[in-house]
Design an enzyme around this catalytic site. Structure first.
Site, PDB file in Angstrom:
ATOM      1  N   HIS A 214      -8.840  14.577  -2.814  1.00 40.41           N
ATOM      2  CA  HIS A 214      -9.157  13.229  -3.295  1.00 40.41           C
ATOM      3  C   HIS A 214      -8.960  13.077  -4.798  1.00 40.41           C
ATOM      4  O   HIS A 214      -8.643  11.970  -5.275  1.00 40.41           O
ATOM      5  CB  HIS A 214     -10.594  12.864  -2.905  1.00 40.41           C
ATOM      6  CG  HIS A 214     -10.748  12.608  -1.439  1.00 40.41           C
ATOM      7  ND1 HIS A 214     -10.365  11.435  -0.842  1.00 40.41           N
ATOM      8  CD2 HIS A 214     -11.211  13.398  -0.433  1.00 40.41           C
ATOM      9  CE1 HIS A 214     -10.600  11.482   0.459  1.00 40.41           C
ATOM     10  NE2 HIS A 214     -11.111  12.672   0.743  1.00 40.41           N
TER      11      HIS A 214
ATOM     12  N   ASN B  84      -4.126  12.387   0.789  1.00 38.90           N
ATOM     13  CA  ASN B  84      -5.471  12.850   0.429  1.00 38.90           C
ATOM     14  C   ASN B  84      -5.824  14.147   1.166  1.00 38.90           C
ATOM     15  O   ASN B  84      -6.395  15.068   0.581  1.00 38.90           O
ATOM     16  CB  ASN B  84      -6.514  11.777   0.753  1.00 38.90           C
ATOM     17  CG  ASN B  84      -6.773  10.852  -0.421  1.00 38.90           C
ATOM     18  OD1 ASN B  84      -6.528  11.200  -1.572  1.00 38.90           O
ATOM     19  ND2 ASN B  84      -7.256   9.655  -0.132  1.00 38.90           N
TER      20      ASN B  84
ATOM     21  N   GLU C  87      -6.007   2.053  -0.819  1.00 38.52           N
ATOM     22  CA  GLU C  87      -4.659   2.274  -1.369  1.00 38.52           C
ATOM     23  C   GLU C  87      -3.841   0.985  -1.405  1.00 38.52           C
ATOM     24  O   GLU C  87      -2.630   1.011  -1.604  1.00 38.52           O
ATOM     25  CB  GLU C  87      -3.923   3.334  -0.542  1.00 38.52           C
ATOM     26  CG  GLU C  87      -3.539   2.918   0.864  1.00 38.52           C
ATOM     27  CD  GLU C  87      -4.615   3.221   1.896  1.00 38.52           C
ATOM     28  OE1 GLU C  87      -4.269   3.417   3.070  1.00 38.52           O
ATOM     29  OE2 GLU C  87      -5.817   3.245   1.531  1.00 38.52           O
TER      30      GLU C  87
ATOM     31  N   ASP D 235       0.832  -1.200   0.000  1.00 33.68           N
ATOM     32  CA  ASP D 235       0.000   0.000   0.000  1.00 33.68           C
ATOM     33  C   ASP D 235       0.867   1.251   0.000  1.00 33.68           C
ATOM     34  O   ASP D 235       2.087   1.195   0.201  1.00 33.68           O
ATOM     35  CB  ASP D 235      -1.016  -0.004   1.137  1.00 33.68           C
ATOM     36  CG  ASP D 235      -0.402   0.193   2.518  1.00 33.68           C
ATOM     37  OD1 ASP D 235       0.818   0.471   2.599  1.00 33.68           O
ATOM     38  OD2 ASP D 235      -1.133   0.058   3.507  1.00 33.68           O
ATOM     39  N   ILE D 236       0.231   2.368  -0.268  1.00 28.34           N
ATOM     40  CA  ILE D 236       0.937   3.646  -0.361  1.00 28.34           C
ATOM     41  C   ILE D 236       1.119   4.208   1.053  1.00 28.34           C
ATOM     42  O   ILE D 236       0.157   4.298   1.828  1.00 28.34           O
ATOM     43  CB  ILE D 236       0.145   4.631  -1.241  1.00 28.34           C
ATOM     44  CG1 ILE D 236      -0.003   4.060  -2.651  1.00 28.34           C
ATOM     45  CG2 ILE D 236       0.824   5.997  -1.274  1.00 28.34           C
ATOM     46  CD1 ILE D 236      -0.935   4.849  -3.549  1.00 28.34           C
TER      47      ILE D 236
ATOM     48  N   ASP E 223      -6.700  10.186  -6.316  1.00 22.84           N
ATOM     49  CA  ASP E 223      -7.063   9.222  -7.350  1.00 22.84           C
ATOM     50  C   ASP E 223      -5.979   9.135  -8.425  1.00 22.84           C
ATOM     51  O   ASP E 223      -5.658   8.052  -8.929  1.00 22.84           O
ATOM     52  CB  ASP E 223      -8.397   9.599  -7.988  1.00 22.84           C
ATOM     53  CG  ASP E 223      -9.586   9.314  -7.076  1.00 22.84           C
ATOM     54  OD1 ASP E 223      -9.389   8.631  -6.048  1.00 22.84           O
ATOM     55  OD2 ASP E 223     -10.698   9.763  -7.392  1.00 22.84           O
TER      56      ASP E 223
END
Length: 306
Positions: free
Chosen positions: A182, A177, A213, A169-170, A186
């Site tokens: 957002h 965000n 994520e 995951d990030i 994205d």
């Protein structure tokens, strides 16, 4: 009733001579009217004189003769003509008491119905494919990953080959965000997905957005070393892409943390265990600093970070 019917109808005598025939039947076979002129004619001759409408006249007549010989009713037998029309054919033997006195043929045009069914199948197939894709990144989604895991797990179990799973995951994505919004979030997800897809060169690999994520990569026949090599390539590419992330506490650009589990499947282990193992390894990678890889071990919760 027969003459005005919207279905093609023909009644034959036991000797296979035409007893009754209607205009719709003539229209279907491109037979010039009026239909009454064919009463008394041997039906095979009637069909042969209009063979161009049939894809395979010899086969058509053979099935007709076989049907008549069996004297067993047939309903909705499909026949496709050379002009693309599709008809459903019924055959009903006619008895008076116990005496066989002929048989009844009926043809119904089901071309539009079959086209509608075909269109529906295509639409359902498209919907099924869409339901397996993540709308934002274009990657496979979690549902499709779960299904693919079942398939690859069974194959690996039978072949006694390793199966690896990467879950990453990030890092500090919520903070990303909150800082950039957002919409930009994205875009970040799409960019990371693109990097993962480009790095995974193995055609058998299955790349998916696991949720939020998180991303998952299934690597059939990949041992732990190969999985680590793949994970490090993705981690390095993401870092080098230089997507600015001022809110990150580990690096001022977007980075990822990766958890890996490799296993040779057996009947004693459930497929979901590889996901749980990678998830534990991912947790360890994040707990001990992020922007790194951690490998799940059966002997302890996670090996040393890589």
């Amino acid at each position: 009733m027969v003459q005005n019917a919207k279905t093609g109808t023909m009644i034959e005598t036991p000797e296979r001579e035409v007893a009754v025939i209607n205009q719709t039947f003539c229209d279907m076979f491109d037979i010039p009217g009026p239909p009454n002129q064919y009463v008394g004619m041997e039906s095979n001759q009637l069909f042969l004189s209009h063979a161009p409408m049939l894809k395979d006249p010899a086969r058509f007549l053979k099935t007709v003769e076989s049907t008549v010989y069996s004297k067993e009713s047939i309903v909705d037998e499909e026949i496709t003509f050379i002009n693309g029309k599709i008809y459903a054919r019924d055959y009903i033997p006619i008895y008076e008491g116990h005496v066989y006195i002929g048989h009844y043929w009926e043809y119904r045009d089901i071309t539009e119905k079959k086209k509608a069914e075909c269109d529906l199948r295509k639409a359902n197939k498209k919907l099924e494919m869409l339901s397996m894709k993540d709308g934002l990144t274009g990657l496979n989604n979690r549902r499709s990953l779960d299904k693919q895991l079942e398939i690859e797990w069974e194959d690996a179990r039978k072949e006694k080959e390793p199966l690896s799973f990467l879950l990453f995951d990030i890092d500090y994505f919520k903070a990303y965000n909150d800082t950039y919004g957002h919409i930009q979030g994205d875009e970040c997800l799409k960019e990371v997905a693109k990097i993962a897809k480009s790095v995974v060169f193995d055609e058998s690999a299955f790349v998916a957005r696991y949720g939020g994520e998180e991303f998952g990569i299934l690597l059939p026949r990949a041992n732990q070393y190969e999985a680590i090599k793949m994970a490090e390539a993705i981690r390095q590419q993401v870092e080098e892409r230089g997507i600015v992330h001022q809110a990150s506490e580990v690096f001022k650009c977007v980075t990822i943390s990766v958890g890996i589990m490799t296993v040779v499947p057996s009947e004693n282990i459930q497929p979901i265990s590889i996901v749980h193992g990678a998830d534990q390894a991912l947790y360890e990678a994040k707990r001990t600093g992020r922007n790194q890889i951690s490998v799940y071990s059966h002997h302890k919760e996670a090996d040393s970070n890589v």
